[in-house]
Scaffold this motif. Structure first.
Motif, PDB file in Angstrom:
ATOM      1  N   TRP A   1      46.281  51.368  61.131  1.00 24.69           N
ATOM      2  CA  TRP A   1      46.150  51.988  59.812  1.00 24.69           C
ATOM      3  C   TRP A   1      46.619  51.041  58.722  1.00 24.69           C
ATOM      4  CZ3 TRP A   1      43.398  55.934  58.407  1.00 24.69           C
ATOM      5  CH2 TRP A   1      43.028  56.874  59.354  1.00 24.69           C
ATOM      6  N   GLU A   2      47.568  50.202  59.054  1.00 25.72           N
ATOM      7  CA  GLU A   2      48.060  49.230  58.066  1.00 25.72           C
ATOM      8  C   GLU A   2      46.931  48.344  57.560  1.00 25.72           C
ATOM      9  OE1 GLU A   2      49.073  44.892  57.647  1.00 25.72           O
ATOM     10  OE2 GLU A   2      48.655  45.839  59.605  1.00 25.72           O
ATOM     11  N   ARG A   3      46.087  47.838  58.485  1.00 30.57           N
ATOM     12  CA  ARG A   3      44.977  46.978  58.088  1.00 30.57           C
ATOM     13  C   ARG A   3      43.885  47.778  57.372  1.00 30.57           C
ATOM     14  NH1 ARG A   3      47.395  43.347  57.502  1.00 30.57           N
ATOM     15  NH2 ARG A   3      47.349  41.272  58.391  1.00 30.57           N
ATOM     16  N   LYS A   4      43.624  48.982  57.834  1.00 34.62           N
ATOM     17  CA  LYS A   4      42.610  49.816  57.173  1.00 34.62           C
ATOM     18  C   LYS A   4      42.967  50.045  55.707  1.00 34.62           C
ATOM     19  CE  LYS A   4      41.975  52.489  61.457  1.00 34.62           C
ATOM     20  NZ  LYS A   4      40.815  51.818  62.036  1.00 34.62           N
ATOM     21  N   ILE A   5      44.221  50.376  55.449  1.00 33.34           N
ATOM     22  CA  ILE A   5      44.649  50.673  54.084  1.00 33.34           C
ATOM     23  C   ILE A   5      44.598  49.421  53.216  1.00 33.34           C
ATOM     24  CG2 ILE A   5      46.613  51.402  52.680  1.00 33.34           C
ATOM     25  CD1 ILE A   5      47.362  53.282  55.027  1.00 33.34           C
ATOM     26  N   ARG A   6      45.005  48.281  53.769  1.00 34.85           N
ATOM     27  CA  ARG A   6      44.959  47.033  52.999  1.00 34.85           C
ATOM     28  C   ARG A   6      43.522  46.681  52.608  1.00 34.85           C
ATOM     29  NH1 ARG A   6      49.642  43.881  53.006  1.00 34.85           N
ATOM     30  NH2 ARG A   6      51.246  44.490  54.524  1.00 34.85           N
ATOM     31  N   VAL A   7      42.601  46.811  53.572  1.00 34.15           N
ATOM     32  CA  VAL A   7      41.204  46.478  53.292  1.00 34.15           C
ATOM     33  C   VAL A   7      40.618  47.427  52.255  1.00 34.15           C
ATOM     34  CG1 VAL A   7      38.879  46.395  54.295  1.00 34.15           C
ATOM     35  CG2 VAL A   7      40.806  45.356  55.517  1.00 34.15           C
ATOM     36  N   LEU A   8      40.877  48.732  52.405  1.00 38.52           N
ATOM     37  CA  LEU A   8      40.383  49.697  51.433  1.00 38.52           C
ATOM     38  C   LEU A   8      40.926  49.409  50.035  1.00 38.52           C
ATOM     39  CD1 LEU A   8      40.488  53.114  53.328  1.00 38.52           C
ATOM     40  CD2 LEU A   8      38.483  52.039  52.294  1.00 38.52           C
ATOM     41  N   ALA A   9      42.194  49.034  49.970  1.00 38.06           N
ATOM     42  CA  ALA A   9      42.818  48.757  48.678  1.00 38.06           C
ATOM     43  C   ALA A   9      42.155  47.579  47.982  1.00 38.06           C
ATOM     44  CB  ALA A   9      44.315  48.500  48.865  1.00 38.06           C
ATOM     45  N   ILE A  10      41.850  46.527  48.731  1.00 40.56           N
ATOM     46  CA  ILE A  10      41.234  45.351  48.109  1.00 40.56           C
ATOM     47  C   ILE A  10      39.801  45.641  47.707  1.00 40.56           C
ATOM     48  CG2 ILE A  10      40.290  44.185  50.145  1.00 40.56           C
ATOM     49  CD1 ILE A  10      42.320  42.520  47.367  1.00 40.56           C
ATOM     50  N   TRP A  11      39.095  46.464  48.477  1.00 40.13           N
ATOM     51  CA  TRP A  11      37.735  46.861  48.091  1.00 40.13           C
ATOM     52  C   TRP A  11      37.749  47.671  46.800  1.00 40.13           C
ATOM     53  CZ3 TRP A  11      35.796  48.604  53.593  1.00 40.13           C
ATOM     54  CH2 TRP A  11      35.290  47.478  54.270  1.00 40.13           C
ATOM     55  N   LEU A  12      38.684  48.614  46.687  1.00 39.98           N
ATOM     56  CA  LEU A  12      38.769  49.430  45.478  1.00 39.98           C
ATOM     57  C   LEU A  12      39.152  48.588  44.267  1.00 39.98           C
ATOM     58  CD1 LEU A  12      40.538  52.595  46.949  1.00 39.98           C
ATOM     59  CD2 LEU A  12      38.151  52.392  46.253  1.00 39.98           C
ATOM     60  N   THR A  13      40.071  47.646  44.472  1.00 36.05           N
ATOM     61  CA  THR A  13      40.468  46.755  43.388  1.00 36.05           C
ATOM     62  C   THR A  13      39.301  45.909  42.918  1.00 36.05           C
ATOM     63  OG1 THR A  13      42.705  46.644  44.294  1.00 36.05           O
ATOM     64  CG2 THR A  13      42.087  44.959  42.700  1.00 36.05           C
ATOM     65  N   ALA A  14      38.539  45.373  43.876  1.00 33.76           N
ATOM     66  CA  ALA A  14      37.382  44.550  43.530  1.00 33.76           C
ATOM     67  C   ALA A  14      36.308  45.362  42.815  1.00 33.76           C
ATOM     68  CB  ALA A  14      36.811  43.907  44.787  1.00 33.76           C
ATOM     69  N   ALA A  15      36.171  46.630  43.178  1.00 31.18           N
ATOM     70  CA  ALA A  15      35.168  47.481  42.528  1.00 31.18           C
ATOM     71  C   ALA A  15      35.490  47.679  41.052  1.00 31.18           C
ATOM     72  CB  ALA A  15      35.098  48.832  43.234  1.00 31.18           C
ATOM     73  N   VAL A  16      36.787  47.648  40.703  1.00 39.18           N
ATOM     74  CA  VAL A  16      37.198  47.853  39.320  1.00 39.18           C
ATOM     75  C   VAL A  16      37.237  46.536  38.540  1.00 39.18           C
ATOM     76  CG1 VAL A  16      39.047  48.675  37.818  1.00 39.18           C
ATOM     77  CG2 VAL A  16      38.519  49.907  39.941  1.00 39.18           C
ATOM     78  N   PHE A  17      37.838  45.507  39.145  1.00 35.27           N
ATOM     79  CA  PHE A  17      38.084  44.257  38.418  1.00 35.27           C
ATOM     80  C   PHE A  17      37.167  43.109  38.841  1.00 35.27           C
ATOM     81  CE2 PHE A  17      42.190  46.524  38.539  1.00 35.27           C
ATOM     82  CZ  PHE A  17      42.374  46.688  37.175  1.00 35.27           C
ATOM     83  N   GLY A  18      36.360  43.302  39.872  1.00 38.36           N
ATOM     84  CA  GLY A  18      35.513  42.224  40.350  1.00 38.36           C
ATOM     85  C   GLY A  18      36.248  41.323  41.332  1.00 38.36           C
ATOM     86  N   ARG A  19      35.537  40.328  41.854  1.00 44.06           N
ATOM     87  CA  ARG A  19      36.144  39.424  42.832  1.00 44.06           C
ATOM     88  C   ARG A  19      37.085  38.435  42.151  1.00 44.06           C
ATOM     89  NH1 ARG A  19      30.987  38.427  46.667  1.00 44.06           N
ATOM     90  NH2 ARG A  19      29.404  39.160  45.247  1.00 44.06           N
ATOM     91  N   ASP A  20      38.046  37.979  42.926  1.00 43.41           N
ATOM     92  CA  ASP A  20      38.922  36.900  42.479  1.00 43.41           C
ATOM     93  C   ASP A  20      38.199  35.583  42.738  1.00 43.41           C
ATOM     94  OD1 ASP A  20      40.966  35.073  42.018  1.00 43.41           O
ATOM     95  OD2 ASP A  20      42.499  36.453  42.736  1.00 43.41           O
ATOM     96  N   ILE A  21      38.027  34.769  41.700  1.00 44.53           N
ATOM     97  CA  ILE A  21      37.242  33.539  41.854  1.00 44.53           C
ATOM     98  C   ILE A  21      38.102  32.281  41.748  1.00 44.53           C
ATOM     99  CG2 ILE A  21      35.121  34.639  41.058  1.00 44.53           C
ATOM    100  CD1 ILE A  21      35.575  33.228  38.358  1.00 44.53           C
ATOM    101  N   VAL A  22      39.377  32.393  42.104  1.00 43.51           N
ATOM    102  CA  VAL A  22      40.263  31.234  42.073  1.00 43.51           C
ATOM    103  C   VAL A  22      40.124  30.457  43.378  1.00 43.51           C
ATOM    104  CG1 VAL A  22      42.654  30.458  41.952  1.00 43.51           C
ATOM    105  CG2 VAL A  22      41.888  32.367  40.533  1.00 43.51           C
ATOM    106  N   SER A  23      39.870  29.159  43.264  1.00 40.22           N
ATOM    107  CA  SER A  23      39.800  28.302  44.442  1.00 40.22           C
ATOM    108  C   SER A  23      41.185  27.758  44.768  1.00 40.22           C
ATOM    109  CB  SER A  23      38.849  27.127  44.188  1.00 40.22           C
ATOM    110  OG  SER A  23      38.966  26.169  45.234  1.00 40.22           O
TER     111      SER A  23
END
Length: 449
Positions: free
Chosen positions: A398-420
């Protein structure tokens, strides 16, 4: 106590150890897992790591976090001597050690299959682990940074050209996701136009995605081409020397990023450094219950599963068929390994591996995907949502599921992080140079005004 040694901590090895901890009491057996990486790679997430849709660490499942009762050895097994119940391990710090065991479980996985193509070893990168996925993403981002400051010409054209070799699931998903990232970057790089992007997918056979039927495969090709990609079927790469790609059709172009995804190759340890029985392809011979050997010639106290094992596919109507090397099988075989090993330790009979496919599903970039189950084919946004839903349920803990869901939701609002963070591959460079430029003054050209 019986000493159980698991070779490899990928899908099958991780799940075997994880489920053995749940099935065995602390005094029943001592479980040891050997792997040079301290985590299991959730490979279906690698294309999304490439695209920046998932953080790299979220595609890695820590061994130590989840395997609390398993002894973990950081190293790589280089030889298996089952006759004497001992393996040789190259420890991560360079020294070699030997480990004894009573029961061995071989889940070492496969390696990226390479061919004798000039330049491949020097220019290409695979897509089989998290580090490679991160490097591919950073290399594309760095290429955009460099190209945006150059005038039109050969160097700029090479920086904006990407080549994937191999049209299986890994290659097509990685290609589609990276194309999605590159297209999204255009609004952040007004100096780069859409027409300058060159994405090439090269496949030696006449179709891509062999796990789906012809019509869905053609739909994927058409979808990629509508997005500006070039798909080269019935084509081989004959050279990549210096980043100059030469195809068997005679076409040539320069490519800054070359990703090699031509399928699985034989693990050299399994193919050449073990006394366990292997078939003509270098896979360990196993019975349907995942014990090594055949019904007529069994090998006691040896088990194998995953990409390095020739597991009979009892669900296939084709006699002698083997399970395909994918995550769907490795995950289930790992769980069955634990069940069967625990059963034999308690004097019970092991079960045979039987799994009917749940279908094939692939992501081709944000909002794009394809799913096929029998004659049912779903494409576009619904398939993409199904892909995300399935894999967030399938990733362990569940720890990994929640982390992945959180990053997907964040990306849906703010877009992808494009820092190399490409410089992380050379962390001491800034310290060593002290801020001095490494480019000779005499090599700097003056930009025409």
């Amino acid at each position: 106590m019986r000493r159980i040694l698991i070779v490899g901590g990928g899908y099958a090895g991780f799940y075997a150890a994880w489920k053995l901890e749940k099935r065995l009491r602390s005094g029943d057996a001592e479980v040891t897992l050997v792997d040079r990486r301290p985590y299991m790679t959730y490979q279906p997430f690698l294309p999304e790591v490439v695209a920046g849709s998932i953080e790299a660490r979220h595609a890695a499942v820590s061994h130590r976090r989840h395997l609390s009762r398993t002894r973990l050895v950081a190293g790589m097994v280089t030889a298996i001597d089952h006759a004497h119940r001992v393996v040789t391990v190259a420890h991560v710090d360079g020294h070699g050690i030997e480990l004894g065991y009573d029961v061995i479980v071989v889940t070492a996985g496969a390696v990226t299959r390479k061919f004798a193509v000039p330049g491949i070893a020097e220019q290409a990168i695979g897509l089989k682990n998290v580090e490679e996925a991160v490097a591919i993403r950073d290399k594309l981002l760095t290429a955009f940074d460099l190209a945006s400051g150059l005038a039109p010409g050969p160097r700029r054209r090479k920086l904006l050209t990407v080549t994937f070799v191999g049209g299986g699931f890994t290659g097509v998903e990685g290609f589609g996701e990276l194309l999605s990232l590159a297209t999204a970057l255009l609004k952040r790089y007004p100096e780069v136009s859409r027409d300058e992007l060159r994405f090439h997918l090269v496949e030696a056979s006449g179709r891509i995605l062999p796990e789906v039927t012809d019509r869905p495969g053609r739909w994927v090709v058409n979808s990629l081409e509508r997005r500006g990609a070039s798909v080269h079927l019935n084509t081989q790469v004959t050279s990549t020397v210096g980043g100059h790609v030469v195809l068997s059709t005679g076409e040539e172009f320069d490519s800054e990023l070359i990703v090699w995804t031509t399928g699985n190759g034989v693990n050299p340890v399994i193919g050449r450094h073990t006394d366990l029985p292997v078939d003509q392809r270098g896979l360990i011979v196993v019975r349907p219950d995942l014990r090594v050997g055949t019904d007529d010639d069994p090998v006691p106290d040896a088990w194998a599963a995953g990409d390095d094992a020739a597991v009979p596919d009892l669900a296939s109507p084709v006699p002698g068929a083997l399970t395909v090397p994918n995550a769907q099988h490795a995950y289930r075989q790992g769980k069955l390994l634990a069940r069967n090993i625990a059963a034999t330790l308690k004097g019970k009979r092991p079960r045979k591996y039987l799994h009917h496919s749940l279908g094939a599903i692939a992501t081709l970039g944000i909002g794009r995907g394809i799913f096929q189950y029998g004659r049912l084919v779903i494409t576009g946004l619904p398939a993409w949502l199904m892909h995300r839903g399935y894999h967030v349920l399938a990733v362990p803990s569940w720890e990994r599921k929640i982390r992945v869901l959180a990053i997907w939701l964040t990306a849906a609002v703010f877009g992808r992080d494009i820092v190399s963070l490409a410089s992380v591959q050379h962390p001491r460079a800034a310290f060593v140079t002290g801020g001095e430029s490494t480019v000779p003054t005499e090599s700097v050209s003056r930009t025409a005004e």
